[in-house]
Design a protein around this motif. Structure first.
Motif, PDB file in Angstrom:
ATOM      1  N   LYS A 143       0.828  -1.210   0.000  1.00  0.00           N
ATOM      2  CA  LYS A 143       0.000   0.000   0.000  1.00  0.00           C
ATOM      3  C   LYS A 143       0.864   1.264   0.000  1.00  0.00           C
ATOM      4  O   LYS A 143       0.543   2.247  -0.682  1.00  0.00           O
ATOM      5  CB  LYS A 143      -0.925   0.012   1.209  1.00  0.00           C
ATOM      6  N   SER A 144       1.986   1.245   0.738  1.00  0.00           N
ATOM      7  CA  SER A 144       2.849   2.431   0.784  1.00  0.00           C
ATOM      8  C   SER A 144       3.468   2.709  -0.582  1.00  0.00           C
ATOM      9  O   SER A 144       3.605   3.872  -0.990  1.00  0.00           O
ATOM     10  CB  SER A 144       3.943   2.252   1.845  1.00  0.00           C
ATOM     11  N   ILE A 145       3.816   1.649  -1.319  1.00  0.00           N
ATOM     12  CA  ILE A 145       4.379   1.817  -2.661  1.00  0.00           C
ATOM     13  C   ILE A 145       3.307   2.325  -3.620  1.00  0.00           C
ATOM     14  O   ILE A 145       3.540   3.235  -4.430  1.00  0.00           O
ATOM     15  CB  ILE A 145       4.986   0.495  -3.157  1.00  0.00           C
ATOM     16  N   THR A 199       0.761   6.783  -6.854  1.00  0.00           N
ATOM     17  CA  THR A 199      -0.461   7.497  -7.220  1.00  0.00           C
ATOM     18  C   THR A 199      -0.472   8.945  -6.728  1.00  0.00           C
ATOM     19  O   THR A 199      -1.159   9.789  -7.305  1.00  0.00           O
ATOM     20  CB  THR A 199      -1.699   6.759  -6.676  1.00  0.00           C
ATOM     21  N   SER A 200       0.291   9.231  -5.683  1.00  0.00           N
ATOM     22  CA  SER A 200       0.307  10.606  -5.177  1.00  0.00           C
ATOM     23  C   SER A 200       1.336  11.470  -5.889  1.00  0.00           C
ATOM     24  O   SER A 200       1.096  12.644  -6.171  1.00  0.00           O
ATOM     25  CB  SER A 200       0.579  10.621  -3.669  1.00  0.00           C
ATOM     26  N   ASP A 205       9.343   8.663  -7.585  1.00  0.00           N
ATOM     27  CA  ASP A 205       9.605   9.334  -6.316  1.00  0.00           C
ATOM     28  C   ASP A 205      10.576  10.499  -6.491  1.00  0.00           C
ATOM     29  O   ASP A 205      10.392  11.575  -5.919  1.00  0.00           O
ATOM     30  CB  ASP A 205      10.176   8.334  -5.313  1.00  0.00           C
ATOM     31  N   GLU A 206      11.607  10.294  -7.307  1.00  0.00           N
ATOM     32  CA  GLU A 206      12.643  11.314  -7.497  1.00  0.00           C
ATOM     33  C   GLU A 206      12.160  12.487  -8.336  1.00  0.00           C
ATOM     34  O   GLU A 206      12.433  13.643  -8.035  1.00  0.00           O
ATOM     35  CB  GLU A 206      13.864  10.676  -8.172  1.00  0.00           C
ATOM     36  N   LEU A 207      11.428  12.193  -9.424  1.00  0.00           N
ATOM     37  CA  LEU A 207      11.125  13.220 -10.415  1.00  0.00           C
ATOM     38  C   LEU A 207       9.666  13.669 -10.433  1.00  0.00           C
ATOM     39  O   LEU A 207       9.360  14.732 -10.961  1.00  0.00           O
ATOM     40  CB  LEU A 207      11.516  12.720 -11.809  1.00  0.00           C
ATOM     41  N   GLY A 208       8.783  12.853  -9.901  1.00  0.00           N
ATOM     42  CA  GLY A 208       7.374  13.213  -9.953  1.00  0.00           C
ATOM     43  C   GLY A 208       6.802  13.203 -11.353  1.00  0.00           C
ATOM     44  O   GLY A 208       5.766  13.813 -11.624  1.00  0.00           O
ATOM     45  N   ILE A 209       7.481  12.512 -12.277  1.00  0.00           N
ATOM     46  CA  ILE A 209       7.009  12.393 -13.661  1.00  0.00           C
ATOM     47  C   ILE A 209       6.338  11.037 -13.814  1.00  0.00           C
ATOM     48  O   ILE A 209       6.916  10.016 -13.426  1.00  0.00           O
ATOM     49  CB  ILE A 209       8.179  12.514 -14.663  1.00  0.00           C
ATOM     50  N   PRO A 210       5.136  10.977 -14.370  1.00  0.00           N
ATOM     51  CA  PRO A 210       4.434   9.696 -14.445  1.00  0.00           C
ATOM     52  C   PRO A 210       5.042   8.733 -15.463  1.00  0.00           C
ATOM     53  O   PRO A 210       5.508   9.146 -16.524  1.00  0.00           O
ATOM     54  CB  PRO A 210       3.015  10.095 -14.870  1.00  0.00           C
ATOM     55  N   VAL A 211       5.036   7.462 -15.114  1.00  0.00           N
ATOM     56  CA  VAL A 211       5.355   6.414 -16.076  1.00  0.00           C
ATOM     57  C   VAL A 211       4.086   6.146 -16.865  1.00  0.00           C
ATOM     58  O   VAL A 211       3.038   5.861 -16.286  1.00  0.00           O
ATOM     59  CB  VAL A 211       5.820   5.130 -15.366  1.00  0.00           C
ATOM     60  N   GLU A 267      -1.627   0.170  -9.708  1.00  0.00           N
ATOM     61  CA  GLU A 267      -2.133  -0.937  -8.889  1.00  0.00           C
ATOM     62  C   GLU A 267      -1.731  -2.282  -9.466  1.00  0.00           C
ATOM     63  O   GLU A 267      -1.297  -3.187  -8.735  1.00  0.00           O
ATOM     64  CB  GLU A 267      -3.658  -0.835  -8.779  1.00  0.00           C
ATOM     65  N   GLU A 268      -1.851  -2.415 -10.783  1.00  0.00           N
ATOM     66  CA  GLU A 268      -1.472  -3.672 -11.425  1.00  0.00           C
ATOM     67  C   GLU A 268       0.035  -3.889 -11.352  1.00  0.00           C
ATOM     68  O   GLU A 268       0.508  -5.023 -11.231  1.00  0.00           O
ATOM     69  CB  GLU A 268      -1.957  -3.668 -12.875  1.00  0.00           C
TER      70      GLU A 268
END
Length: 368
Positions: free
Chosen positions: A144-146, A151-152, A336-342, A360-361
């Motif tokens: 859940k933390s990951i 998502t945030s 986490d480092e860049l805040g850029i979405p995959v 989630e998947e």
């Protein structure tokens, strides 16, 4: 699923067209496998829902591709399987030892020291506060933390294509990362969902790049703009492609660019020139600048991403070659480092193995 737009349109042969620029400095030719009724793709207020529908179709398709995602991350999952053994006989007195070993497992999977320490220390606090009382609860909180981090930090994993046609997507990255192949696979996925795609062979430095992209154009049934003259400027090729895309009612123009080291200033400046010419032709474009990163390089991809983002402003990431490495944790580190979405992950060699990213998947896929 409803039939796609392309399946309802006539497929007619067309002859190559050779338009000359006024300056005569660059000669481009267009090759085509199909010709569409242009009037049916003219952009108007009533058509702006096309890209919304396309995004929904891609999302639905991603859900059906879960098994491929699991297969692609099998090595990462095998690597993290030791977590179950660690937590099987966990008790409070064993907490420090178990968490130290958990930390090592996450580092090996390329979660990176910063995010690993953050996760493990959070678990430690919850355990000693009595919020976690079993090994299974530790794993649930870990997952859940990951997921919460993904998502945030970068929640918008869908393609953002705006509302004007054509939407323009630039693909950038270093040499050997899988840039042209990813573009071809993305074209295939978008074409299957009904989009009319034009490819721009903007990699004018690598001799075989245009040939490689032409193969992808033929393979996917997309049209393509290539430079006939050697060492043509990438910005010129991309400019001609976007103009044609606008004039002929294409939905999306996918622009390949030359692979470059993130430390090469002159080549990085060329990307800026490509971005500028696109914005002059279509207001608000490019809609996406996707950086292709080789997942086998692990955390070494972070310096590349920082530099590309600083120069041209990356809107999303494509992580490739994750099928051959136990480094799925690098996805978490990058976000986490860049805040850029995959936005996509490459999980195999097949034409369908570029998968839309779903946080989630992904978490379910890397944890057994």
């Amino acid at each position: 699923m409803a039939s796609t737009l392309s399946s309802r349109l006539p497929h007619l042969p067309s002859k190559p067209v050779f338009p000359h620029s006024n300056s005569g400095s660059t000669l481009l030719h267009f090759t085509s496998k199909t010709r569409f009724d242009q009037s049916r793709f003219r952009c108007s207020a009533g058509q702006t829902g096309f890209f919304t529908k396309l995004g929904r179709l891609l999302k639905e398709k991603a859900k059906s591709d879960v098994e491929k995602l699991f297969s692609g991350f099998s090595k990462t999952r095998d690597n993290l399987a030791v977590i179950d053994e660690l937590l099987l006989y966990w008790n409070l007195s064993d907490t420090d030892r178990v968490l130290d070993e958990l930390e090592e497992v996450l580092l090996v999977a390329d979660f990176g020291p910063k995010i690993t320490i953050k996760i493990v220390e959070s678990l430690r606090e919850d355990i000693y506060a009595g919020k976690i009382k079993s090994g299974s609860e530790i794993k649930s909180v870990l997952k859940k933390s990951i997921l919460d981090l993904l998502t945030s930090k970068a929640p918008k994993t869908e393609l953002s294509l705006g509302f004007r046609k054509p939407a323009v997507i630039m693909i950038v990255g270093v040499n050997g990362g899988g840039k042209t192949t990813s573009l071809g696979k993305l074209a295939n996925r978008l074409k299957r969902e009904g989009a009319k795609i034009l490819l721009a062979a903007g990699d004018t430095f690598r001799a075989a790049a245009s040939d490689q992209l032409e193969i992808w154009a033929e393979r996917t049934g997309c049209e393509i703009v290539v430079a006939e003259k050697e060492k043509a400027k990438a910005s010129s090729v991309i400019s001609q492609a976007v103009k044609r895309g606008k004039e002929e009612g294409f939905d999306i123009v996918l622009c390949d660019t030359s692979g470059r080291l993130h430390t090469n200033y002159s080549l990085m400046e060329e990307l800026v020139a490509c971005k500028k010419v696109v914005s002059k032709i279509v207001n608000g474009a490019p809609n996406e600048i996707l950086l292709v990163l080789d997942g086998t390089t692990g955390l070494n991809m972070l310096p590349q991403a920082r530099e590309f983002n600083e120069v041209v402003g990356i809107t999303g990431l494509i992580l490739t070659k994750l099928d051959g490495s136990a480094r799925g944790g690098c996805v978490v580190s990058v976000v986490d480092e860049l805040g850029i979405p995959v936005k996509f992950v490459g999980v195999g060699e097949g034409v369908d193995d570029l998968q839309p990213f779903n946080a989630e998947e992904f978490v379910d896929a890397i944890f057994p």
